[in-house]
Motif scaffolding. Structure first.
Motif, short mmCIF file in Angstrom:
data_model
loop_
_atom_site.label_atom_id
_atom_site.label_comp_id
_atom_site.label_asym_id
_atom_site.label_seq_id
_atom_site.Cartn_x
_atom_site.Cartn_y
_atom_site.Cartn_z
N TYR A 99 -18.93 -4.12 -39.87
CA TYR A 99 -18.47 -3.56 -39.99
C TYR A 99 -17.37 -4.66 -40.98
CZ TYR A 99 -19.74 0.20 -36.65
OH TYR A 99 -20.11 0.90 -35.64
N GLN A 118 -13.05 -5.40 -40.46
CA GLN A 118 -11.96 -3.50 -39.99
C GLN A 118 -10.62 -3.94 -41.20
OE1 GLN A 118 -10.51 -6.22 -36.42
NE2 GLN A 118 -9.72 -4.56 -35.64
N ARG A 147 -6.39 0.47 -40.72
CA ARG A 147 -7.30 1.22 -41.48
C ARG A 147 -8.53 1.11 -39.96
NH1 ARG A 147 -8.08 -0.04 -47.06
NH2 ARG A 147 -9.62 2.37 -47.00
N GLY A 148 -8.93 0.91 -38.73
CA GLY A 148 -9.57 1.03 -37.83
C GLY A 148 -11.12 0.17 -38.66
N LEU A 149 -12.07 -0.04 -37.67
CA LEU A 149 -13.27 -0.04 -38.72
C LEU A 149 -14.21 0.44 -38.98
CD1 LEU A 149 -12.53 -1.42 -35.65
CD2 LEU A 149 -14.91 -1.78 -35.34
N PHE A 185 -11.64 -8.18 -42.80
CA PHE A 185 -11.79 -8.75 -41.64
C PHE A 185 -13.84 -8.27 -41.19
CE2 PHE A 185 -11.53 -11.68 -38.33
CZ PHE A 185 -12.00 -10.34 -36.80
N LEU A 220 -16.71 -7.97 -39.34
CA LEU A 220 -17.49 -8.10 -37.37
C LEU A 220 -18.75 -7.63 -37.59
CD1 LEU A 220 -15.10 -6.00 -36.01
CD2 LEU A 220 -16.13 -8.80 -35.90
#
Lengths: 115, 111
Positions: free
Chosen positions: B36, B38, B42-44, B88, B90
């Motif tokens: 993902y 992030q 804007r969320g994931l 970022f 994940l």
């Protein structure tokens, strides 16, 4: 297409106050609903989940969420917040029997609890 | 218990340089693995997922690619980074209908 809305971007509360974070989704069929939490400096982790059955779901650390199908909502609640609840909270949804690859996340709500 | 190791934690790379982010999972076999991104506010965003060795599905066309050379290893790569690749990242593990565990994340800055 599925979507998730978290209208509260940043919520600031004093300790012992009650919490309700809104989550609305857009999906016409059977849904699975989730809340994830990211404490400062920690991994994103699952807080609670709903697949079916009792629409009031209890999670860890005293959190609960209620699925209201008619309102397409899955709001997160806690009767009395603590300073340690300061974190970012994400709502997520996918449909029916689909897998996590169809999981849609909201943009998150940052909760700051003031001692 | 299940654990996800993701490294490095932070990375600063020049535009045009290659990228390799690695994720390994312990305590489970044949996991579904996810990458993902992030972004603030804007969320994931799901980039890639894999249900097995060598099986990669891409959700968003972009400058990145993923590979799964071993059952519990998932790699995110790029041949030439763009400024827009900053973010970022994940890694996550899931079985069934949801993500059970996320890694600690890698903050990538492309300059």
């Amino acid at each position: 297409a599925q979507s998730v809305s978290q209208h509260n971007h940043h919520v600031i509360l004093s300790e012992a106050a009650s919490l309700e974070l809104g989550c609305n989704y857009s999906y016409g069929g059977t849904v699975n609903l989730f809340w994830y939490v990211q404490y400062p400096g920690q991994h994103l982790q699952l807080l609670l989940k709903y697949f079916s059955g009792d629409p009031l779901v209890k999670g860890i650390k005293g959190f609960e969420a209620e699925f209201i199908k008619s309102k397409f909502s899955f709001n997160l609640r806690k009767p009395s917040v603590q300073w340690s609840d300061t974190a970012e909270y994400f709502c997520a949804v996918n449909g029916g029997q689909t897998g996590a690859n169809n999981l849609f996340f909201g943009t998150g709500t940052r909760l700051t609890v003031i001692p | 218990s299940q654990t996800i190791h993701q490294w490095p934690a932070t990375l600063v790379q020049p535009v045009g340089s290659p990228l390799s982010l690695e994720c390994t999972v312990e305590g489970t076999s044949n996991p579904n693995l996810y990458w993902y991104r992030q972004a603030a506010g804007r969320g994931l965003q799901l980039l890639f997922y894999s249900v097995g060795i060598g099986q990669i599905s891409s959700e968003v066309p972009q400058n990145l690619s993923a590979s799964r050379p071993q059952d519990r290893q998932f790699i995110l790569s790029s041949k030439k980074l763009l400024l827009s690749d900053s973010g970022f990242y994940l890694c996550a593990w899931g079985q069934g209908r949801y993500i059970q565990y996320f890694g600690a994340g890698t903050r990538l800055s492309v300059l």
